[in-house]
Design an enzyme around this catalytic site. Sequence first.
Site, mmCIF file in Angstrom:
data_model
loop_
_atom_site.group_PDB
_atom_site.id
_atom_site.type_symbol
_atom_site.label_atom_id
_atom_site.label_comp_id
_atom_site.label_asym_id
_atom_site.label_seq_id
_atom_site.Cartn_x
_atom_site.Cartn_y
_atom_site.Cartn_z
ATOM 1 N N TYR A 161 1.287 15.067 3.377
ATOM 2 C CA TYR A 161 0.569 15.132 4.654
ATOM 3 C C TYR A 161 1.180 16.165 5.596
ATOM 4 O O TYR A 161 0.489 16.688 6.476
ATOM 5 C CB TYR A 161 0.599 13.764 5.360
ATOM 6 C CG TYR A 161 -0.501 12.823 4.932
ATOM 7 C CD1 TYR A 161 -0.515 12.287 3.650
ATOM 8 C CD2 TYR A 161 -1.507 12.456 5.818
ATOM 9 C CE1 TYR A 161 -1.513 11.417 3.257
ATOM 10 C CE2 TYR A 161 -2.511 11.579 5.433
ATOM 11 C CZ TYR A 161 -2.510 11.072 4.157
ATOM 12 O OH TYR A 161 -3.503 10.208 3.779
ATOM 13 N N LYS A 213 5.941 8.036 -8.377
ATOM 14 C CA LYS A 213 5.497 8.687 -9.612
ATOM 15 C C LYS A 213 6.707 9.461 -10.155
ATOM 16 O O LYS A 213 6.675 10.680 -10.345
ATOM 17 C CB LYS A 213 4.299 9.603 -9.312
ATOM 18 C CG LYS A 213 3.620 10.196 -10.527
ATOM 19 C CD LYS A 213 2.835 9.196 -11.364
ATOM 20 C CE LYS A 213 2.300 9.841 -12.629
ATOM 21 N NZ LYS A 213 1.672 8.892 -13.564
ATOM 22 N N ASP A 229 0.056 4.852 -10.697
ATOM 23 C CA ASP A 229 -1.128 4.554 -11.523
ATOM 24 C C ASP A 229 -1.116 3.102 -11.993
ATOM 25 O O ASP A 229 -2.126 2.394 -11.914
ATOM 26 C CB ASP A 229 -1.263 5.551 -12.698
ATOM 27 C CG ASP A 229 0.027 5.755 -13.477
ATOM 28 O OD1 ASP A 229 1.079 5.243 -13.053
ATOM 29 O OD2 ASP A 229 -0.025 6.426 -14.525
ATOM 30 N N ASP A 269 -1.717 5.477 1.383
ATOM 31 C CA ASP A 269 -3.073 5.638 1.898
ATOM 32 C C ASP A 269 -4.074 5.120 0.878
ATOM 33 O O ASP A 269 -4.966 4.329 1.192
ATOM 34 C CB ASP A 269 -3.337 7.120 2.200
ATOM 35 C CG ASP A 269 -4.724 7.356 2.753
ATOM 36 O OD1 ASP A 269 -5.149 6.582 3.632
ATOM 37 O OD2 ASP A 269 -5.391 8.304 2.298
HETATM 38 C C1 IPM Z 1 -5.672 6.325 7.413
HETATM 39 C C2 IPM Z 1 -6.690 7.435 7.325
HETATM 40 C C3 IPM Z 1 -6.017 8.754 7.661
HETATM 41 C C4 IPM Z 1 -4.911 9.004 6.657
HETATM 42 C C5 IPM Z 1 -6.992 9.948 7.738
HETATM 43 C C6 IPM Z 1 -8.107 9.695 8.739
HETATM 44 C C7 IPM Z 1 -6.295 11.238 8.028
HETATM 45 O O1 IPM Z 1 -7.291 7.469 6.078
HETATM 46 O O2 IPM Z 1 -5.114 6.108 8.502
HETATM 47 O O3 IPM Z 1 -5.432 5.661 6.403
HETATM 48 O O4 IPM Z 1 -5.178 9.559 5.569
HETATM 49 O O5 IPM Z 1 -3.776 8.653 6.939
HETATM 50 MN MN MN Z 2 -6.675 5.894 4.726
#
Ligand code: IPM
Ligand code: MN
Length: 357
Positions: A142, A189, A221, A245
């Site tokens: 990210y 992973k 996985d 996520d």
């Molecule tokens: C979450 C969302 C966000 C993320 C997006 C909107 C960038 O999916 O808070 O889980 O990927 O963290």
């Molecule tokens: Mn999310």
Amino acid sequence: MKKHILVVPGDGIGAEVTAVGKQVLEVIAQKFGHEFTYDEALIGHVAIEATGSPLPEETLTKMKSADAVLFGAVGHPKYDNDPSAKVRPEQGLLQMRKELGLYANLRPIKLFDELLEASSIKPEILRGADILFFRELTGDVYFGKRERLEEGNTAYDTMIYSKYEVERIVRKAFEAARTRSKRLCSVDKANVLESSRLWREVVQAIAPEYPDVTVEHQFIDAAAMLLIKDPKRFDVVVTGNLFGDILTDEASQIAGSMGMLASASVGDSTGVYEPIHGSAHDITGKGVANPLASVLSVALLLEISFGLKAEAEAVISAVDAVLKGGYRTRDIADADTPADKVLGTNQMGEQVLAQLA
Ligand code: IPM
Ligand code: MN
């Protein structure tokens, strides 16, 4: 207790669900004799439209000085199909996480008994499932370097973790495991990724400090498969930003719907409390969004940022009672739900408020 809460509705259904969350805060304040004050601020698409920035300076300043943030959602379909857009609503969310040092995202997966049938997983597999995810929130792919090369025909993102980033989230997860069933599963992973080998190394190095906690490692996985096959085998799960996520969206099906899951993002500064669902523009403005994730986010806010456990429990019990009363929003209703028990956002909110009062 005197506290100042910043409400940041964001985009789409964010405004509809945080309005209900705020009403719950107001009733809790009355009932338990607290004094909560409120302010509002913009983020995401609505902030871009108003100021050109997905996270205006004013919003960030207000966040830093608040005691807690009640957050809605960010996103707009306009950007999803336009990969070339340079300014995007999600940048506001990511920048907020980074600027506030919100490195720990807690996502409790709690299944209310009444919703056993709302899941697409068999009730006997689900009954008793109760998982607490610790998703790392300010590192990983990210935030790593990303770039286009070869005249735009090649692209890369960097999955990167430093030892201290893994240590602090893993410690939080161990501490939580201690207060629960003393089982911790770390997901990575490590059979492929170097950043995952570092992650696993750190977990192994910290584990001896918590001899009372049993640690298990799973590859992402396999973890994704086991979560559906046998959710009860998990208690506290700790993982990186991207894996967390994905796994928590999957895990939302254990709770019946994305519309039921709350989350807390905590770290160095003000805590932010928000549903795990997104802005859901397909149902925005229709008044049908499930406000319970926002209501349950309020419960997390009360307990984690303010230490108000009885108040948090009152909120959860109210949700439980409403569900026991047979009330459902569309996303958690099924063929057997009588039509008069399928409620809109505000009606569902009113049921929760009535239970609280
Ligand atoms: C979450 C969302 C966000 C993320 C997006 C909107 C960038 O999916 O808070 O889980 O990927 O963290
Ligand atoms: Mn999310």
